[in-house]
Design an enzyme around this catalytic site. Structure first.
Site, short mmCIF file in Angstrom:
data_model
loop_
_atom_site.label_atom_id
_atom_site.label_comp_id
_atom_site.label_asym_id
_atom_site.label_seq_id
_atom_site.Cartn_x
_atom_site.Cartn_y
_atom_site.Cartn_z
N HIS A 183 0.86 -1.19 0.00
CA HIS A 183 0.00 0.00 0.00
C HIS A 183 0.88 1.23 0.00
CE1 HIS A 183 -3.22 2.77 1.14
NE2 HIS A 183 -4.05 1.83 0.77
N ASP B 291 -7.97 -5.28 -0.15
CA ASP B 291 -8.43 -6.16 -1.25
C ASP B 291 -8.09 -7.62 -1.03
OD1 ASP B 291 -7.59 -3.37 -3.11
OD2 ASP B 291 -9.60 -4.22 -3.08
C1 SDX Z 1 -6.21 0.03 -2.93
O1 SDX Z 1 -4.42 4.53 -1.98
C2 SDX Z 1 -5.38 3.91 -1.39
O2 SDX Z 1 -5.81 4.29 -0.32
C3 SDX Z 1 -5.96 2.74 -2.16
C4 SDX Z 1 -6.99 1.89 -1.42
C5 SDX Z 1 -8.27 2.66 -1.18
O3 SDX Z 1 -9.00 2.30 -0.25
O4 SDX Z 1 -8.59 3.56 -1.99
O5 SDX Z 1 -6.45 1.49 -0.18
C6 SDX Z 1 -7.37 0.65 -2.22
O6 SDX Z 1 -5.94 0.37 -4.04
C7 SDX Z 1 -5.36 -0.97 -2.18
C8 SDX Z 1 -4.13 -1.46 -3.03
C9 SDX Z 1 -4.62 -2.59 -3.98
N1 SDX Z 1 -3.52 -2.95 -4.92
C10 SDX Z 1 -2.89 -4.13 -4.84
O7 SDX Z 1 -3.05 -4.95 -3.94
C11 SDX Z 1 -1.93 -4.38 -6.00
C12 SDX Z 1 -0.58 -4.89 -5.46
N2 SDX Z 1 0.08 -3.78 -4.74
C13 SDX Z 1 1.01 -2.98 -5.47
O8 SDX Z 1 0.82 -2.83 -6.82
C14 SDX Z 1 1.48 -1.76 -4.69
O9 SDX Z 1 1.74 -2.17 -3.43
C15 SDX Z 1 0.58 -0.53 -4.63
C16 SDX Z 1 0.16 -0.08 -5.99
C17 SDX Z 1 -0.64 -0.81 -3.81
C18 SDX Z 1 1.37 0.59 -3.96
O10 SDX Z 1 2.37 0.95 -4.85
P1 SDX Z 1 3.47 2.04 -4.43
O11 SDX Z 1 3.11 2.75 -3.20
O12 SDX Z 1 3.79 2.84 -5.65
O13 SDX Z 1 4.68 1.15 -4.00
P2 SDX Z 1 5.75 0.62 -4.99
O14 SDX Z 1 5.07 0.04 -6.17
O15 SDX Z 1 6.75 1.70 -5.19
O16 SDX Z 1 6.38 -0.58 -4.14
C19 SDX Z 1 7.41 -0.32 -3.24
C20 SDX Z 1 8.30 -1.56 -3.36
C21 SDX Z 1 8.71 -1.87 -4.80
O17 SDX Z 1 9.96 -2.53 -4.74
P3 SDX Z 1 11.30 -1.61 -5.03
O18 SDX Z 1 11.13 -1.01 -6.42
O19 SDX Z 1 11.35 -0.57 -3.96
O20 SDX Z 1 12.45 -2.62 -4.98
O21 SDX Z 1 7.57 -2.72 -2.91
C22 SDX Z 1 7.39 -3.61 -3.98
C23 SDX Z 1 7.70 -2.87 -5.27
O22 SDX Z 1 8.21 -3.74 -6.26
N3 SDX Z 1 6.01 -4.04 -3.96
C24 SDX Z 1 5.61 -5.30 -4.15
C25 SDX Z 1 4.21 -5.25 -3.98
N4 SDX Z 1 3.82 -4.00 -3.72
C26 SDX Z 1 4.95 -3.26 -3.70
N5 SDX Z 1 6.27 -6.43 -4.44
C27 SDX Z 1 5.51 -7.54 -4.56
N6 SDX Z 1 4.16 -7.58 -4.42
C28 SDX Z 1 3.48 -6.46 -4.12
N7 SDX Z 1 2.16 -6.49 -3.97
#
Ligand code: SDX
Length: 442
Positions: free
Chosen positions: A319, A377
């Protein structure tokens, strides 16, 4: 009906920060603003005028786009409060319209106010009969979210008498219409691909009961509304109602900043929510769990999620704000057991798989170091599937619930006299000026 939402206000503090441009040695004092809680903000509204420079923050990781009084999140401590009330208390003690009233107007309603609000919402649940023909333009295999984006975007063509945002009464009518009609529209988006007839709303049912009725009832027989399902639905709607300035809410605010009508703004929010990185993740979680299939395959998928060269991410994990367990996921995790038990669903393999996946992930250094916890989710789809919804309806339910949050945030924005059109700038990295070359010389 045209109650006002409380005005958001930031407090200027005596604090300032000093910015030094090391290229010129110039110093710039920028004011620091404080809210009622959470991080203070550096007020950079004068920055470009004073320095000729922009800030740079793709994804807005360190940017506050507005001030708001609706929702507070502390990502490190896993705190979510609406108008000061912890989400756990609201999910445990309220029904959805109580929370909807509070999000919209700032206070939990007393009994008389609640009854009036519930009545007014109930008497807006029917949709214009011509809208039924709008559905008929879709293919029967259309994804319900595609239908939602199209139908909600079309509402301004059916309710043109509540699109003038300079009229507070029309804004409130549109707000009530959106909150009231979203269950009807969502249920129709469920029925249409199935080829089942639409069910009209009933004024003797609660908000959640009405949605279940319109979704699962058929004209051929009586439909018994399960109190268990109704309670679970109320709780799921409350948990998804609002969440500060997430991607879809920011989309609604940006669309609304141009004075676009409320129906168009909410349709834009639905489109943004559909993305699998956002509200579409609940459907993606079930697809992922189905693909994993069994506990002995979990390790492979955890490794894929950690592999930089593999685009696979563990859906339902991570998140932007929560670097702790999403409090909504905790409530849903608890509800999953209750709902499955009360529905008589014994040992749901997907729930067992999800619990094992969570256990393994939360013991893995990669997830621990990056503070990747289950989000809202991760468990919602398992409950919704047990309630009889197909995967394709999960994000529709998220949009149904989030409509009240979007509407509350939109009202807060348009009632703010300082509100201006949102128009970010950029860091230009393209070609500098070059001479035109006619085609026959290229
Ligand atoms: C919702 O914003 C909100 O409030 C949203 C929400 C709401 O109520 O409105 O809470 C609802 O959207 C919840 C999130 C649902 N999405 C998912 O579950 C999809 C999987 N999650 C990711 O795509 C990600 O965690 C996000 C999109 C939710 C957050 O992305 P960020 O904040 O841009 O974080 P990031 O992508 O920069 O990740 C930071 C690091 C990265 O590694 P590095 O590049 O630093 O080495 O963490 C890793 C990412 O690769 N990472 C994950 C991961 N999520 C982040 N690695 C593996 N699996 C994951 N799920």
């Amino acid at each position: 009906m045209a109650q006002q939402t409380p005005m958001a206000k930031s407090e200027s503090t005596s604090d300032t920060v000093t910015l030094v441009d090391n290229a010129t040695g110039k110093r710039f004092e920028l004011p620091v603003l404080g809210g009622s809680e959470g991080p203070r903000v550096i007020d950079i509204r004068s920055l470009y005028g004073e320095t000729g420079m922009f800030t740079y923050d793709p994804g807005f990781t360190s940017t506050a786009s507005c001030d708001s009084q609706i929702t507070f999140i502390d990502g490190d401590d896993g705190i979510l409060r609406h108008r000061g009330y912890p989400i756990e208390d609201l999910a445990e003690n309220c029904d959805f319209l109580e929370v909807a009233h509070m999000l919209l107007f700032g206070e939990l309603p007393d009994r008389a106010t609640y009854e009036k609000f519930a009545h007014d919402i109930t008497y807006h649940t029917m949709v214009h009969e011509q809208l039924l023909y709008f559905y008929r333009g879709f293919r029967r295999d259309a994804h319900p979210m595609a239908i939602m984006v199209g139908v909600v975007g079309a509402l301004s063509a059916f309710y043109h008498d509540s699109t003038d945002i300079s009229d507070p009464h029309q804004c409130m009518v549109a707000s009530y219409r959106l909150i009231a009609k979203m269950p009807t529209i969502a249920a129709m988006a469920f029925k249409y691909p199935m080829g089942q007839p639409f069910m009209y709303p009933r004024n003797d049912l609660s908000y959640a009961e009405n949605f279940l009725y319109m979704t699962f009832a058929v004209p051929a027989e009586e439909y018994h509304i399960s109190p268990v399902l109704a309670r679970a639905m109320e709780r799921i709607l409350i948990l998804h109602a609002d969440h500060e300035q997430n991607a879809s809410t920011s989309t609604v605010r940006l669309a609304g900043s141009s004075a676009a009508n409320p129906f168009a703004c909410i349709a834009a929010g639905i489109a943004s929510l559909w993305g699998p990185a956002h509200g579409g993740a609940n459907e993606a979680v079930l697809d992922m769990l189905t693909e994993i299939g069994s506990k002995d395959q979990i390790g492979e998928f955890i490794n894929r999620a950690k592999d930089k060269d593999d685009p696979f991410r563990l859906m339902g994990f991570g998140h932007r704000v929560y670097k702790n367990y999403d409090p909504r996921a905790a409530v849903l995790r608890k509800s999953a057991h209750e709902v499955l038990d009360e529905l008589g669903v014994k040992d749901e393999p997907l729930l067992e798989l999800a619990l094992e996946l969570e256990r393994i992930a939360l013991e893995d250094d990669y997830f621990v170091e990056k503070k990747l916890f289950p989000n809202v989710d991760f468990y919602s789809g398992i409950i919704l599937r047990a309630m009889g919804f197909p995967n394709s309806m999960f994000t529709v339910l998220f949009a149904l619930a989030r409509t009240v949050g979007w509407v509350a945030q939109w009202n807060e924005m348009i009632q703010d006299p300082t509100q201006r059109i949102g128009r970010p700038r950029q860091l230009y990295t393209g070609e500098t000026k070059r001479d035109f070359v006619p085609m026959d010389q290229r």
